[in-house]
Design a protein around this motif. Structure first.
Motif, PDB file in Angstrom:
ATOM      1  N   LEU A 139      -4.305  12.577  -0.968  1.00 22.13           N
ATOM      2  CA  LEU A 139      -4.197  11.175  -1.138  1.00 22.13           C
ATOM      3  C   LEU A 139      -5.619  10.626  -1.481  1.00 22.13           C
ATOM      4  CD1 LEU A 139      -2.879   8.548  -0.668  1.00 22.13           C
ATOM      5  CD2 LEU A 139      -3.893   8.471   1.602  1.00 22.13           C
ATOM      6  N   LYS A 140      -5.585   9.978  -2.726  1.00 22.78           N
ATOM      7  CA  LYS A 140      -6.854   9.371  -3.324  1.00 22.78           C
ATOM      8  C   LYS A 140      -7.068   8.044  -2.988  1.00 22.78           C
ATOM      9  CE  LYS A 140      -5.549  10.667  -7.520  1.00 22.78           C
ATOM     10  NZ  LYS A 140      -5.715  11.038  -8.926  1.00 22.78           N
ATOM     11  N   VAL A 141      -8.101   7.618  -2.268  1.00 21.63           N
ATOM     12  CA  VAL A 141      -8.322   6.196  -1.933  1.00 21.63           C
ATOM     13  C   VAL A 141      -9.701   5.863  -2.493  1.00 21.63           C
ATOM     14  CG1 VAL A 141      -6.817   6.813   0.038  1.00 21.63           C
ATOM     15  CG2 VAL A 141      -9.388   6.873   0.185  1.00 21.63           C
ATOM     16  N   VAL A 142      -9.934   4.384  -2.113  1.00 15.44           N
ATOM     17  CA  VAL A 142     -11.250   4.046  -2.535  1.00 15.44           C
ATOM     18  C   VAL A 142     -11.710   3.197  -1.161  1.00 15.44           C
ATOM     19  CG1 VAL A 142     -12.641   2.226  -4.022  1.00 15.44           C
ATOM     20  CG2 VAL A 142     -10.719   3.430  -5.010  1.00 15.44           C
ATOM     21  N   ARG A 143     -13.045   3.378  -0.890  1.00 20.32           N
ATOM     22  CA  ARG A 143     -13.531   2.766   0.189  1.00 20.32           C
ATOM     23  C   ARG A 143     -15.063   2.226  -0.293  1.00 20.32           C
ATOM     24  NH1 ARG A 143     -15.780   5.311   3.878  1.00 20.32           N
ATOM     25  NH2 ARG A 143     -15.119   3.987   5.754  1.00 20.32           N
ATOM     26  N   GLN A 144     -15.591   1.422   0.415  1.00 19.93           N
ATOM     27  CA  GLN A 144     -17.038   1.155   0.123  1.00 19.93           C
ATOM     28  C   GLN A 144     -17.950   1.704   1.264  1.00 19.93           C
ATOM     29  OE1 GLN A 144     -16.616  -3.271  -0.309  1.00 19.93           O
ATOM     30  NE2 GLN A 144     -16.288  -2.992  -2.703  1.00 19.93           N
ATOM     31  N   ALA A 200       0.828  -1.197   0.132  1.00 22.81           N
ATOM     32  CA  ALA A 200       0.038  -0.019  -0.027  1.00 22.81           C
ATOM     33  C   ALA A 200       0.804   1.344   0.128  1.00 22.81           C
ATOM     34  CB  ALA A 200      -0.782   0.260   1.101  1.00 22.81           C
ATOM     35  N   ALA A 201       1.972   1.165   0.702  1.00 26.29           N
ATOM     36  CA  ALA A 201       2.715   2.328   0.803  1.00 26.29           C
ATOM     37  C   ALA A 201       3.474   2.626  -0.587  1.00 26.29           C
ATOM     38  CB  ALA A 201       4.246   2.139   1.530  1.00 26.29           C
ATOM     39  N   LYS A 202       3.604   1.621  -1.419  1.00 21.92           N
ATOM     40  CA  LYS A 202       4.235   1.732  -2.748  1.00 21.92           C
ATOM     41  C   LYS A 202       3.168   2.337  -3.764  1.00 21.92           C
ATOM     42  CE  LYS A 202       8.351   0.246  -2.120  1.00 21.92           C
ATOM     43  NZ  LYS A 202       9.746   1.327  -2.496  1.00 21.92           N
ATOM     44  N   ALA A 262      -3.822  14.562  12.579  1.00 21.36           N
ATOM     45  CA  ALA A 262      -3.709  14.265  11.312  1.00 21.36           C
ATOM     46  C   ALA A 262      -4.911  13.904  10.737  1.00 21.36           C
ATOM     47  CB  ALA A 262      -2.688  13.030  11.065  1.00 21.36           C
ATOM     48  N   ALA A 263      -5.220  13.747   9.343  1.00 20.78           N
ATOM     49  CA  ALA A 263      -6.436  13.275   8.769  1.00 20.78           C
ATOM     50  C   ALA A 263      -6.499  11.698   9.145  1.00 20.78           C
ATOM     51  CB  ALA A 263      -6.512  13.483   7.184  1.00 20.78           C
ATOM     52  N   PHE A 264      -7.759  11.312   9.049  1.00 21.80           N
ATOM     53  CA  PHE A 264      -8.184   9.934   9.180  1.00 21.80           C
ATOM     54  C   PHE A 264      -9.144   9.371   8.047  1.00 21.80           C
ATOM     55  CE2 PHE A 264     -10.975   6.787  11.565  1.00 21.80           C
ATOM     56  CZ  PHE A 264     -10.082   5.745  11.416  1.00 21.80           C
ATOM     57  N   VAL A 265      -8.631   8.158   7.725  1.00 21.62           N
ATOM     58  CA  VAL A 265      -9.509   7.677   6.643  1.00 21.62           C
ATOM     59  C   VAL A 265      -9.651   5.946   6.914  1.00 21.62           C
ATOM     60  CG1 VAL A 265      -7.709   7.553   4.703  1.00 21.62           C
ATOM     61  CG2 VAL A 265     -10.044   7.282   4.185  1.00 21.62           C
ATOM     62  N   SER A 266     -10.591   5.377   7.059  1.00 26.04           N
ATOM     63  CA  SER A 266     -10.451   4.033   7.500  1.00 26.04           C
ATOM     64  C   SER A 266     -11.077   3.126   6.314  1.00 26.04           C
ATOM     65  CB  SER A 266     -11.648   3.889   8.529  1.00 26.04           C
ATOM     66  OG  SER A 266     -12.955   4.079   8.309  1.00 26.04           O
ATOM     67  N   ASP A 267     -10.757   1.785   6.655  1.00 30.18           N
ATOM     68  CA  ASP A 267     -11.350   0.814   5.788  1.00 30.18           C
ATOM     69  C   ASP A 267     -10.996   0.830   4.320  1.00 30.18           C
ATOM     70  OD1 ASP A 267     -12.418  -1.938   5.226  1.00 30.18           O
ATOM     71  OD2 ASP A 267     -14.628  -1.234   5.436  1.00 30.18           O
ATOM     72  N   VAL A 268      -9.857   1.413   3.845  1.00 27.80           N
ATOM     73  CA  VAL A 268      -9.435   1.659   2.560  1.00 27.80           C
ATOM     74  C   VAL A 268      -9.236   0.361   1.720  1.00 27.80           C
ATOM     75  CG1 VAL A 268      -7.568   2.757   1.125  1.00 27.80           C
ATOM     76  CG2 VAL A 268      -8.386   4.061   2.997  1.00 27.80           C
ATOM     77  N   MET A 269      -9.764   0.260   0.512  1.00 26.33           N
ATOM     78  CA  MET A 269      -9.663  -1.085  -0.220  1.00 26.33           C
ATOM     79  C   MET A 269      -8.656  -0.779  -1.454  1.00 26.33           C
ATOM     80  SD  MET A 269     -13.337  -2.707  -0.053  1.00 26.33           S
ATOM     81  CE  MET A 269     -12.396  -4.241  -0.989  1.00 26.33           C
ATOM     82  N   GLY A 270      -8.307   0.629  -1.899  1.00 23.81           N
ATOM     83  CA  GLY A 270      -7.579   0.819  -3.000  1.00 23.81           C
ATOM     84  C   GLY A 270      -7.048   2.183  -2.841  1.00 23.81           C
ATOM     85  N   ILE A 271      -5.846   2.457  -3.270  1.00 24.38           N
ATOM     86  CA  ILE A 271      -5.271   3.744  -3.427  1.00 24.38           C
ATOM     87  C   ILE A 271      -4.776   4.026  -4.755  1.00 24.38           C
ATOM     88  CG2 ILE A 271      -3.012   5.062  -2.629  1.00 24.38           C
ATOM     89  CD1 ILE A 271      -3.100   3.017  -0.208  1.00 24.38           C
ATOM     90  N   ASP A 272      -5.197   5.323  -5.406  1.00 22.46           N
ATOM     91  CA  ASP A 272      -5.008   5.888  -6.515  1.00 22.46           C
ATOM     92  C   ASP A 272      -3.898   6.793  -6.532  1.00 22.46           C
ATOM     93  OD1 ASP A 272      -6.909   4.354  -7.410  1.00 22.46           O
ATOM     94  OD2 ASP A 272      -8.502   5.761  -6.941  1.00 22.46           O
TER      95      ASP A 272
END
Length: 331
Positions: free
Chosen positions: A129-134, A26-28, A112-122
């Motif tokens: 930071l662009k992420v995908v959640r459900q 995910a870091a990559k 810091a910002a918080f975003v949970s249950d991330v399934m994808g990173i764009d």
């Protein structure tokens, strides 16, 4: 991108959890050039072995050894992380029961910002930071922009990021134990209750046929058992099946059940909640069968089959039996 990326490493018995590789992947995704730092917190007896193992994949590992951290108490670990992680960093945490306890408060303390249950990173767009959640029980995928100008704490759904084999690292261990100092907490560890084993130990099975609420009723469990018998596998399940008393607790896979490491995992009629996926380790080959094409399980499956399991499993059983007979038929 200039923010430093840290991965909180879950470990047990001196070994890092499989999520360590997922956090690295995910870091990559966030920054292909990232040199993420693994953070290992625990008792003196365990952390050295964990850190040594992680140096094969992480360029740098921060060690915090303290006997008060022998049991993963989120209140204590939050305080420890606050003392060692620089402001403005991105912290990656597995989205399991412990991560859900740890991460929100950590983001507040780190401002810091918080975003949970991330399934994808764009990736990253400027300071976002662009992420995908459900949302709505996995029925809708949402694309979220998270402002990371002041850092972020991100929890990642287990199994969503496949660990990638790359060139072995020769990381170094940095001891941060003295920086943490004395830690106190209002909560305390009482005891660990080990899940019952039952008639079949699913933790040792290489192939599992796992059923969810899509099996509909107890009598239909026989369909899964027939397929398992044909494949030389064992039957496991998700929590709703256990709650309905269709299978014993010892057959449950998930954060409140057993942790399994099969080579092949057939997920039959289950949605794919993070609680269930948290029990899957070892990067198994996942075959998902569900009549709902939007089921979250398809996001992590290697093969997805849109079908009613009550119709598909008997057909698959017949095919397996037929192929097996053909393989041993005299010539």
């Amino acid at each position: 991108m200039t923010a430093r990326i840290f991965a909180y490493i879950v470990h047990k018995g001196g070994l890092a959890d499989d999520s360590a590789g997922e956090l690295l992947a995910a870091a990559k995704k966030i920054d292909p050039a990232a040199q993420p730092t693994g953070v290992v917190i625990g008792s003196d007896a365990e952390v050295d072995k964990v850190c040594t193992g992680l140096c094969a994949s992480y360029p740098e590992v921060w060690k915090t050894a303290n006997d008060t951290l022998a049991y993963p108490n989120a209140e204590l670990i939050r305080k420890a992380l606050m003392k060692v992680i620089p402001q403005g960093s991105i912290v990656l945490v597995p989205h399991n029961h412990f991560g859900i306890d740890l991460a929100p408060g950590l983001s507040v303390r780190l401002n810091a910002a918080f975003v949970s249950d991330v399934m994808g990173i764009d990736g990253v767009d400027g300071t976002f930071l662009k992420v995908v959640r459900q949302e709505f029980g996995g029925q809708v995928s949402t694309h979220v922009r998270c402002d990371i100008s002041s850092g972020a704490v991100v929890t990642l759904r287990p199994g969503s990021f496949k660990a990638v084999e790359g060139a072995p690292a020769s990381g170094r261990v940095v001891d941060k134990s003295a920086q943490v100092g004395t830690l106190t907490a209002r909560r305390r560890y009482v005891e660990t209750i080990t899940a019952e084993t039952g008639d079949v130990d699913i933790t040792k099975e290489p192939v599992l046929v796992s059923v969810g609420r899509g099996i509909q009723e107890k009598d239909n469990i026989a369909i899964a058992e027939e397929l398992a018998a044909a494949m030389g596998a064992a039957v496991s399940c998700s929590r709703p099946v256990v709650d309905a008393k269709w299978l014993p607790k010892s057959r449950q896979v998930g954060s409140s059940g057993q942790t399994v490491k099969p080579k092949i995992y057939l997920a039959c009629g289950m949605s794919g909640s993070f609680q269930h996926l948290a029990g899957l380790k070892g990067n198994p080959f996942i075959v998902a069968i569900n009549k709902n094409p939007k089921a979250p399980i398809f996001q992590v499956a290697d093969v997805g089959i849109i079908a009613d399991i009550l119709e598909f499993l008997p057909e698959l059983s017949n095919k397996v039996v037929k192929e097996a007979k053909g393989a041993i038929a005299p010539r």
